[in-house]
Design a protein around this motif. Structure first.
Motif, short mmCIF file in Angstrom:
data_model
loop_
_atom_site.label_atom_id
_atom_site.label_comp_id
_atom_site.label_asym_id
_atom_site.label_seq_id
_atom_site.Cartn_x
_atom_site.Cartn_y
_atom_site.Cartn_z
N GLY A 94 31.34 7.39 -14.33
CA GLY A 94 32.72 7.66 -14.67
C GLY A 94 33.03 9.14 -14.63
N ASP A 95 34.05 9.56 -15.40
CA ASP A 95 34.45 10.97 -15.37
C ASP A 95 34.43 11.62 -16.75
OD1 ASP A 95 36.64 9.79 -16.55
OD2 ASP A 95 38.10 10.51 -15.09
N THR A 96 33.78 11.00 -17.72
CA THR A 96 33.60 11.62 -19.03
C THR A 96 32.27 12.37 -19.04
OG1 THR A 96 34.86 9.89 -20.17
CG2 THR A 96 33.37 11.22 -21.51
N ILE A 97 32.31 13.64 -19.42
CA ILE A 97 31.10 14.46 -19.41
C ILE A 97 30.13 13.95 -20.48
CG2 ILE A 97 30.18 16.78 -19.78
CD1 ILE A 97 32.79 17.90 -18.72
N PRO A 98 28.91 13.56 -20.10
CA PRO A 98 27.96 13.04 -21.09
C PRO A 98 27.54 14.10 -22.10
CG PRO A 98 27.29 12.48 -18.83
CD PRO A 98 28.39 13.50 -18.73
N ASN A 99 27.09 13.63 -23.25
CA ASN A 99 26.54 14.53 -24.25
C ASN A 99 25.23 15.15 -23.77
OD1 ASN A 99 28.60 14.02 -26.12
ND2 ASN A 99 27.53 12.23 -26.93
N ASP A 100 24.83 16.23 -24.41
CA ASP A 100 23.54 16.85 -24.08
C ASP A 100 22.41 15.85 -24.28
OD1 ASP A 100 24.91 19.16 -23.60
OD2 ASP A 100 24.24 20.22 -25.38
#
Length: 285
Positions: A94-100
């Motif tokens: 998708g286009d949501t930046i994943p967490n670290d």
């Protein structure tokens, strides 16, 4: 039970093996920031020194939600053995930046697969070696008021308020991850006026997003500020929101620090001219 085996596909994927050190490295999807090819099967393997861990941070992320996925594993697989899904640290599309993501040991493997339909720009991530005691909660604690200050801020049209990197005008700490959400009254925009800015060019960035609460995607990024920037010589460094809110994220890595930044924020309304709008939104980021 279906057993999934490790099947590396190389060539367009770039170098497979990387060594993590105190200076962050980067991995991109093939052809980034252009669209990645169809039917990819890329693997990257990262190793750090014994007794350390590996921290992975996503800078940009945009893949086909249904079908083009990135997976991060907490080990380097053996080609003769099925993948151990219980050691999967991340599965994202998708286009949501994943967490670290942080490893439990000194090895990590990253797998990216695309199908035969649509393509997207893909991803850009950084990896860095961190000490064994470093955890994701270490990052989270840097958002406490004692270090980063309050995360929810209100911009006033009456008077500008001050915000600075932790420790300013002294050097900011290593391994920071600060978030600030600034909101102005309805019908206003948020204006940032920087009076000082000096960060490590390669790795310590202030990212400004079109977001109300810090939930962001790659397309929400408005400005990226980094390095020593001239402030005051050629006029103030000013940035303006698209709406009556913005989110700011400041990250530092585990190597060098600088003095950071100081900014004044306020709400602006009717007096914000079209000329200024063009200057601040189409000026180089």
């Amino acid at each position: 039970m279906n057993l999934i085996f490790f099947e590396p596909i190389i060539g367009v994927c770039g170098a497979q093996s990387h060594t993590a050190g105190p200076i962050p490295g980067q991995i991109n999807s093939p052809n980034y920031p252009g669209n990645y090819p169809q039917t990819l099967g890329c693997w990257w393997f990262i190793t750090s020194r014994p007794g350390t861990k590996i921290l992975i941070s996503f800078i940009a992320f945009d893949t086909e939600t249904c079908c083009d996925k990135i997976k991060v594993y907490d080990y380097i697989p053996d080609i003769t053995e099925p993948l151990r899904n219980e050691e999967q640290l991340l599965l994202a599309g998708g286009d949501t930046i994943p967490n670290d993501v942080i490893s439990t040991g000194n090895t990590v493997s990253i797998n990216f697969e695309s199908d035969s339909s649509f393509e997207r720009p893909g991803f850009n991530l950084s990896f860095v070696e961190v000490e064994s005691g470093y955890t994701t909660t270490t990052v989270a604690t840097t958002t406490e008021p004692s270090l980063c200050g309050p995360s929810s801020l209100i911009a006033s049209p009456v008077a500008a308020k001050n915000l600075s990197s932790p420790g300013f005008p002294n050097d900011y700490p290593l391994s920071l991850s600060c978030w600030w959400n600034i909101e102005a009254p309805s019908g206003y925009l948020v204006e940032l006026t920087f009076t000082a800015f000096n960060t490590e060019t390669c790795c310590d960035k202030l990212l400004i997003y079109n977001s109300r609460d810090g939930t962001v995607t790659t397309s929400d990024l408005l400005y990226e500020l980094k390095g020593p920037m001239k402030v005051g010589d050629d006029g103030p460094l000013v940035r303006v929101s698209l709406h009556n809110f913005m989110s700011m994220r400041f990250n530092s890595d585990s190597s060098f620090t600088r003095t950071g930044f100081h900014v004044m924020y306020k709400a602006i309304g009717e007096n914000f001219s079209c000329k200024n709008f063009f200057k601040y939104f189409f000026w180089p980021k």
